[in-house]
Design an enzyme around this catalytic site. Structure first.
Site, PDB file in Angstrom:
ATOM      1  N   GLY A  15     -13.533  11.047   1.737  1.00 42.96           N
ATOM      2  CA  GLY A  15     -13.464   9.425   1.801  1.00 42.96           C
ATOM      3  C   GLY A  15     -15.134   8.738   0.897  1.00 42.96           C
ATOM      4  O   GLY A  15     -14.640   7.624   2.088  1.00 42.96           O
ATOM      5  N   SER A 146     -13.348   6.799  16.165  1.00 46.61           N
ATOM      6  CA  SER A 146     -12.862   5.781  16.218  1.00 46.61           C
ATOM      7  C   SER A 146     -13.026   5.215  17.688  1.00 46.61           C
ATOM      8  O   SER A 146     -12.082   6.432  18.115  1.00 46.61           O
ATOM      9  CB  SER A 146     -11.974   5.422  15.748  1.00 46.61           C
ATOM     10  OG  SER A 146     -10.754   4.017  15.819  1.00 46.61           O
ATOM     11  N   TYR A 159      -2.156   7.433  14.526  1.00 45.03           N
ATOM     12  CA  TYR A 159      -4.081   6.672  14.281  1.00 45.03           C
ATOM     13  C   TYR A 159      -4.201   7.197  15.433  1.00 45.03           C
ATOM     14  O   TYR A 159      -5.171   8.857  15.455  1.00 45.03           O
ATOM     15  CB  TYR A 159      -4.641   5.469  13.710  1.00 45.03           C
ATOM     16  CG  TYR A 159      -5.554   5.414  13.673  1.00 45.03           C
ATOM     17  CD1 TYR A 159      -6.172   5.964  12.242  1.00 45.03           C
ATOM     18  CD2 TYR A 159      -5.763   4.585  14.223  1.00 45.03           C
ATOM     19  CE1 TYR A 159      -7.595   6.192  11.985  1.00 45.03           C
ATOM     20  CE2 TYR A 159      -7.529   4.766  14.537  1.00 45.03           C
ATOM     21  CZ  TYR A 159      -8.130   4.415  12.752  1.00 45.03           C
ATOM     22  OH  TYR A 159      -9.614   4.596  12.297  1.00 45.03           O
ATOM     23  N   LYS A 163      -7.361  10.771  16.085  1.00 44.82           N
ATOM     24  CA  LYS A 163      -8.814  10.619  16.482  1.00 44.82           C
ATOM     25  C   LYS A 163      -9.077  11.275  17.678  1.00 44.82           C
ATOM     26  O   LYS A 163      -9.992  11.452  17.542  1.00 44.82           O
ATOM     27  CB  LYS A 163      -9.349   8.521  16.249  1.00 44.82           C
ATOM     28  CG  LYS A 163      -8.746   8.160  15.262  1.00 44.82           C
ATOM     29  CD  LYS A 163      -9.259   8.964  14.195  1.00 44.82           C
ATOM     30  CE  LYS A 163      -9.422   8.444  12.660  1.00 44.82           C
ATOM     31  NZ  LYS A 163     -10.471   8.382  11.665  1.00 44.82           N
TER      32      LYS A 163
HETATM   33  N1  LIG Z   1     -13.537   0.153   9.526  1.00 41.22           N
HETATM   34  C1  LIG Z   1     -13.163   0.454  10.601  1.00 41.22           C
HETATM   35  O1  LIG Z   1     -12.739  -0.400  11.267  1.00 41.22           O
HETATM   36  C2  LIG Z   1     -12.849   1.800  11.171  1.00 41.22           C
HETATM   37  C3  LIG Z   1     -12.845   1.596  12.874  1.00 41.22           C
HETATM   38  C4  LIG Z   1     -13.119   3.145  13.314  1.00 41.22           C
HETATM   39  C5  LIG Z   1     -12.927   3.782  12.571  1.00 41.22           C
HETATM   40  N2  LIG Z   1     -12.961   3.933  11.330  1.00 41.22           N
HETATM   41  C6  LIG Z   1     -12.656   5.753  10.210  1.00 41.22           C
HETATM   42  O2  LIG Z   1     -13.493   5.343   9.647  1.00 41.22           O
HETATM   43  C7  LIG Z   1     -13.257   6.362   8.724  1.00 41.22           C
HETATM   44  C8  LIG Z   1     -13.976   5.339   7.051  1.00 41.22           C
HETATM   45  O3  LIG Z   1     -12.716   4.470   7.110  1.00 41.22           O
HETATM   46  P1  LIG Z   1     -13.214   2.822   6.224  1.00 41.22           P
HETATM   47  O4  LIG Z   1     -12.440   1.811   7.283  1.00 41.22           O
HETATM   48  O5  LIG Z   1     -14.037   3.323   5.286  1.00 41.22           O
HETATM   49  O6  LIG Z   1     -11.435   2.442   5.220  1.00 41.22           O
HETATM   50  P2  LIG Z   1     -11.840   2.873   3.582  1.00 41.22           P
HETATM   51  O7  LIG Z   1     -10.749   2.031   3.605  1.00 41.22           O
HETATM   52  O8  LIG Z   1     -12.359   1.302   3.355  1.00 41.22           O
HETATM   53  O9  LIG Z   1     -12.012   4.050   2.625  1.00 41.22           O
HETATM   54  C9  LIG Z   1     -11.405   5.022   2.873  1.00 41.22           C
HETATM   55  C10 LIG Z   1     -12.009   6.252   1.855  1.00 41.22           C
HETATM   56  O10 LIG Z   1     -11.004   7.642   2.022  1.00 41.22           O
HETATM   57  C11 LIG Z   1     -10.159   7.676   0.997  1.00 41.22           C
HETATM   58  N3  LIG Z   1      -9.245   8.619   1.729  1.00 41.22           N
HETATM   59  C12 LIG Z   1      -7.432   8.018   1.837  1.00 41.22           C
HETATM   60  N4  LIG Z   1      -6.613   9.485   2.295  1.00 41.22           N
HETATM   61  C13 LIG Z   1      -7.425  10.654   1.385  1.00 41.22           C
HETATM   62  C14 LIG Z   1      -7.489  11.410   1.439  1.00 41.22           C
HETATM   63  N5  LIG Z   1      -6.449  12.021   1.866  1.00 41.22           N
HETATM   64  N6  LIG Z   1      -8.191  12.377   0.896  1.00 41.22           N
HETATM   65  C15 LIG Z   1      -9.439  11.595   0.343  1.00 41.22           C
HETATM   66  N7  LIG Z   1      -9.383  10.318   0.066  1.00 41.22           N
HETATM   67  C16 LIG Z   1      -9.067   9.903   0.894  1.00 41.22           C
HETATM   68  C17 LIG Z   1     -10.074   6.455   0.281  1.00 41.22           C
HETATM   69  O11 LIG Z   1      -9.751   6.164  -0.651  1.00 41.22           O
HETATM   70  C18 LIG Z   1     -10.779   5.660   0.929  1.00 41.22           C
HETATM   71  O12 LIG Z   1     -12.149   5.880   0.475  1.00 41.22           O
HETATM   72  C19 LIG Z   1     -11.985   6.901   8.230  1.00 41.22           C
HETATM   73  O13 LIG Z   1     -11.893   7.739   9.162  1.00 41.22           O
HETATM   74  C20 LIG Z   1     -11.190   5.338   9.829  1.00 41.22           C
HETATM   75  O14 LIG Z   1     -10.119   6.044  10.279  1.00 41.22           O
HETATM   76  C21 LIG Z   1     -12.480   2.498  10.677  1.00 41.22           C
END
Ligand SMILES: NC(=O)c1ccc[n+]([C@@H]2O[C@H](COP(=O)([O-])OP(=O)(O)OC[C@H]3O[C@@H](n4cnc5c(N)ncnc54)[C@H](O)[C@@H]3O)[C@@H](O)[C@H]2O)c1
Length: 261
Positions: A15, A146, A159, A163
């Protein structure tokens, strides 16, 4: 000393086309790792790899749907072919939140999409990479979970379940593979300024509610999460194993009921 030994190696960040994953890939590359930039969005992955190369690092962008075994195995094999060694660093970051739904509104397809992306992926990568990490006597796995892997959250059941599962899996890998020089830890962000954390249709209201709940009155930057991942992978992280690090500005540290007194 052994526990402070730097190990520069081949890394995979999933990702990594944007958000936390992109920030992590850039940090690991700047620290000297060769980085496989995996994402389902190939063009974004290529842009991140190009930025890493422009900064003098080494990166390989690959399309990979992390919930699908064939794509995971093909992309890992391509990294091994390119750099001639197995990846010893893995950041399971790819994740999806899905729409806010009550439990009785969640379809089979939505459940499978979220659980496959957020949790099955961790199993697919671990099963494929742990044996070669064991053979080399070194491995670093960081799972981006998360605070919703530690707490329940209304309207996000799938979700939350994925997690929580990720954190249980983290602890089990740590216990099972620690004896072979492999550590596995989870990072539990609160709210991060990315496309996932802030859904476009509800951005103003969402931001207002997050800011109100947060003791530090802001959301995190992706690089703040990436810096913690780098620490766990880096030379001072060797004794940290099976841990889940909350990084949420204090949101989950207080009940909040007395805030208005
Ligand atoms: N942003 C937040 O507030 C937050 C909070 C807690 C946890 N997270 C976790 O952080 C991680 C990254 O999230 P982010 O906030 O950078 O989100 P984001 O949506 O900006 O980035 C996620 C990336 O994962 C890729 N992706 C989605 N499905 C995929 C798949 N099946 N195979 C390969 N790539 C895939 C997307 O194309 C994207 O580039 C996630 O696991 C999310 O659950 C985010």
């Amino acid at each position: 000393m052994e526990q402070h030994r730097e190990r520069i190696t081949t890394a995979i960040v999933t990702g990594a086309g944007r958000g936390i994953g992109a920030a992590t890939a850039k940090r690991l590359a700047a620290a000297g790792h060769r980085v496989g930039v995996f994402d389902i969005r190939e063009e974004e992955a290529q842009q991140v790899a190009a930025a890493i190369a422009a900064a003098g690092g080494q990166a390989l962008a690959l399309r990979c749907d992390v919930g699908r075994r064939d794509e995971v195995e093909r992309a890992i094999a391509e990294v091994e072919r390119q750099w001639g060694e197995p990846p010893l660093v893995l950041v399971n970051n790819a994740g999806v939140g899905g729409p806010f739904h009550r439990v009785d509104e969640v379809s089979d397809e939505e459940w499978d999409w979220i659980v496959n992306t957020n949790l099955r992926s961790v199993f697919l990568f671990a099963r494929r990479l742990l044996p070669s990490m064991k053979e080399r006597g070194f491995g670093r796995i960081v799972n981006i979970a998360s605070i919703q892997g530690l707490l329940g959250s209304a309207h996000s059941s799938t979700y939350v379940a994925s997690k929580h599962g990720m954190i249980g899996y983290t602890k089990t890998i740590a216990a099972e593979w620690g004896p072979y020089g492999i550590t596995c830890n989870a990072i539990c962000p609160g709210y991060v300024d990315t496309a996932l954390g802030v859904q476009p249709d509800a951005i103003a209201d969402y931001m207002r509610r997050v800011m109100a709940k947060s003791p530090v009155k802001r959301i995190a930057l992706p690089d703040e999460i990436a810096a913690l991942a780098e620490h766990l992978i880096g030379p001072h992280g060797g004794y940290i194993n099976g841990a889940s690090y909350t990084i949420d500005g204090g949101i989950s540290a207080h009940v909040g009921i007395t805030d208005d007194l």
